[in-house]
Design a protein around this motif. Structure first.
Motif, PDB file in Angstrom:
ATOM      1  N   ALA A 102      -3.429  -7.451   4.355  1.00 48.48           N
ATOM      2  CA  ALA A 102      -4.401  -8.730   4.419  1.00 48.48           C
ATOM      3  C   ALA A 102      -5.104  -8.210   4.403  1.00 48.48           C
ATOM      4  CB  ALA A 102      -3.890  -9.923   5.495  1.00 48.48           C
ATOM      5  N   ALA A 103      -5.649  -7.507   5.689  1.00 50.65           N
ATOM      6  CA  ALA A 103      -7.289  -7.397   6.010  1.00 50.65           C
ATOM      7  C   ALA A 103      -7.555  -6.851   5.088  1.00 50.65           C
ATOM      8  CB  ALA A 103      -6.888  -5.982   7.554  1.00 50.65           C
TER       9      ALA A 103
ATOM     10  N   GLU B 153       0.034  -6.686   7.967  1.00 48.82           N
ATOM     11  CA  GLU B 153      -1.073  -6.884   8.235  1.00 48.82           C
ATOM     12  C   GLU B 153      -2.137  -6.089   7.996  1.00 48.82           C
ATOM     13  OE1 GLU B 153       1.999  -5.983  10.152  1.00 48.82           O
ATOM     14  OE2 GLU B 153       2.503  -8.114  10.580  1.00 48.82           O
ATOM     15  N   GLU B 154      -2.068  -4.695   7.338  1.00 46.56           N
ATOM     16  CA  GLU B 154      -2.909  -4.015   7.214  1.00 46.56           C
ATOM     17  C   GLU B 154      -2.920  -4.276   5.445  1.00 46.56           C
ATOM     18  OE1 GLU B 154      -2.027   0.550   8.790  1.00 46.56           O
ATOM     19  OE2 GLU B 154      -1.056  -0.179   7.159  1.00 46.56           O
TER      20      GLU B 154
ATOM     21  N   THR C 269       1.097  -1.924   5.928  1.00 50.33           N
ATOM     22  CA  THR C 269       2.178  -2.685   6.156  1.00 50.33           C
ATOM     23  C   THR C 269       1.388  -4.303   6.036  1.00 50.33           C
ATOM     24  OG1 THR C 269       0.253  -3.227   8.685  1.00 50.33           O
ATOM     25  CG2 THR C 269       2.006  -1.638   8.609  1.00 50.33           C
TER      26      THR C 269
END
Length: 71
Positions: free
Chosen positions: A24-25, A21-22, A19
Motif C-alpha cells: 500500500a505504501a 502494508e508495504e 507485506t
C-alpha cells in the motif's frame, strides 16, 4: 495512470517480497511519482520502478591496470 501503477506494483512485487502494508505504501509512492507525467507509459513505468528501488551504487566495471593485465 492506473495501468502504470498496477504494472509497477506487480513488477516490484516480483523483485521484492512485500507485506500488504508495504504494498500500500509503495502504491502510494508510485501514484505520487506518476501524477502529472505524460509520455510513453513504458518509460514512465521504468522510472517509477527506479524511484521505488531508490539510489543504488553503480555497478560499472573498473578499467584494469597494466599490472593486472600482465599477471
Amino acid at each position: 495512470m492506473e495501468n502504470i501503477v498496477e504494472r509497477v506494483i506487480r513488477t516490484y512485487g516480483l523483485m521484492i517480497s512485500l507485506t500488504p502494508e508495504e504494498e500500500a505504501a509503495a502504491r502510494q509512492r508510485v501514484v505520487e511519482f506518476v501524477k502529472g507525467r505524460r509520455g510513453d507509459e513504458n518509460a514512465i513505468a521504468v522510472e517509477a520502478i527506479k524511484h521505488l528501488r531508490g539510489p543504488k551504487p553503480s555497478r560499472r566495471r573498473r578499467a584494469r591496470r597494466a599490472s593486472e593485465l600482465s599477471a
